[in-house]
Design a protein around this motif. Sequence first.
Motif, PDB file in Angstrom:
ATOM      1  N   LEU A  58       0.825  -1.214   0.000  1.00 30.18           N
ATOM      2  CA  LEU A  58       0.000   0.000   0.000  1.00 30.18           C
ATOM      3  C   LEU A  58       0.856   1.259   0.000  1.00 30.18           C
ATOM      4  N   ASP A  59       1.980   1.225   0.717  1.00 31.95           N
ATOM      5  CA  ASP A  59       2.886   2.379   0.701  1.00 31.95           C
ATOM      6  C   ASP A  59       3.450   2.616  -0.690  1.00 31.95           C
TER       7      ASP A  59
ATOM      8  N   ARG B  75       1.038   4.581  -3.006  1.00 26.26           N
ATOM      9  CA  ARG B  75       0.700   5.983  -2.725  1.00 26.26           C
ATOM     10  C   ARG B  75       1.057   6.911  -3.875  1.00 26.26           C
ATOM     11  N   ASP B  76       2.137   6.604  -4.564  1.00 26.21           N
ATOM     12  CA  ASP B  76       2.568   7.443  -5.678  1.00 26.21           C
ATOM     13  C   ASP B  76       2.137   6.864  -7.012  1.00 26.21           C
TER      14      ASP B  76
ATOM     15  N   THR C 296      -7.979   7.461  -4.888  1.00 24.06           N
ATOM     16  CA  THR C 296      -7.478   7.824  -3.564  1.00 24.06           C
ATOM     17  C   THR C 296      -8.389   7.281  -2.480  1.00 24.06           C
TER      18      THR C 296
ATOM     19  N   LEU D 244      -7.696   3.566  -1.952  1.00 26.18           N
ATOM     20  CA  LEU D 244      -6.429   3.361  -1.264  1.00 26.18           C
ATOM     21  C   LEU D 244      -6.558   3.701   0.215  1.00 26.18           C
ATOM     22  N   MET D 245      -7.237   4.781   0.517  1.00 22.55           N
ATOM     23  CA  MET D 245      -7.424   5.154   1.931  1.00 22.55           C
ATOM     24  C   MET D 245      -8.286   4.126   2.661  1.00 22.55           C
TER      25      MET D 245
ATOM     26  N   PHE E  61      -5.967   1.369   3.664  1.00 21.50           N
ATOM     27  CA  PHE E  61      -5.153   1.770   4.810  1.00 21.50           C
ATOM     28  C   PHE E  61      -5.969   1.726   6.104  1.00 21.50           C
TER      29      PHE E  61
END
Length: 109
Positions: free
Chosen positions: A72-73, A76-77, A88, A91-92, A95
């Motif tokens: 997941l890190d 982020r990009d 986004t 992805l959130m 997390f």
Amino acid sequence: MVNLRVILIAFAVMFLGLILWMGYFFYFRTDGRGHVLRVADNPAAAARGQQLLGRADALLQRQRYNQAQALLDSLRDADANPAMFISTDELMQRFDTLRVRRARPQPAP
């Protein structure tokens, strides 16, 4: 010397243009609460992003939280890569799921 009236008219026109642009951006490019909506450039990019999110979901299901965190890190990009699209919000959500599952006490074997 520059006429003061010309300067004031130029500022008024620029201010009006700024207000119109902000209204357009808020109405057409956000969800109504100020969050900018992003859309995939092509379906293949969205499919690649969903595939990686599926891998993260599988790691979360198998309780491999460190590997899921690393994946997941790295996502982020994902905006920098035009061949991949990940929302986004999605992805959130992953997390948040990771944070909640790590905080949950593990059942005794």
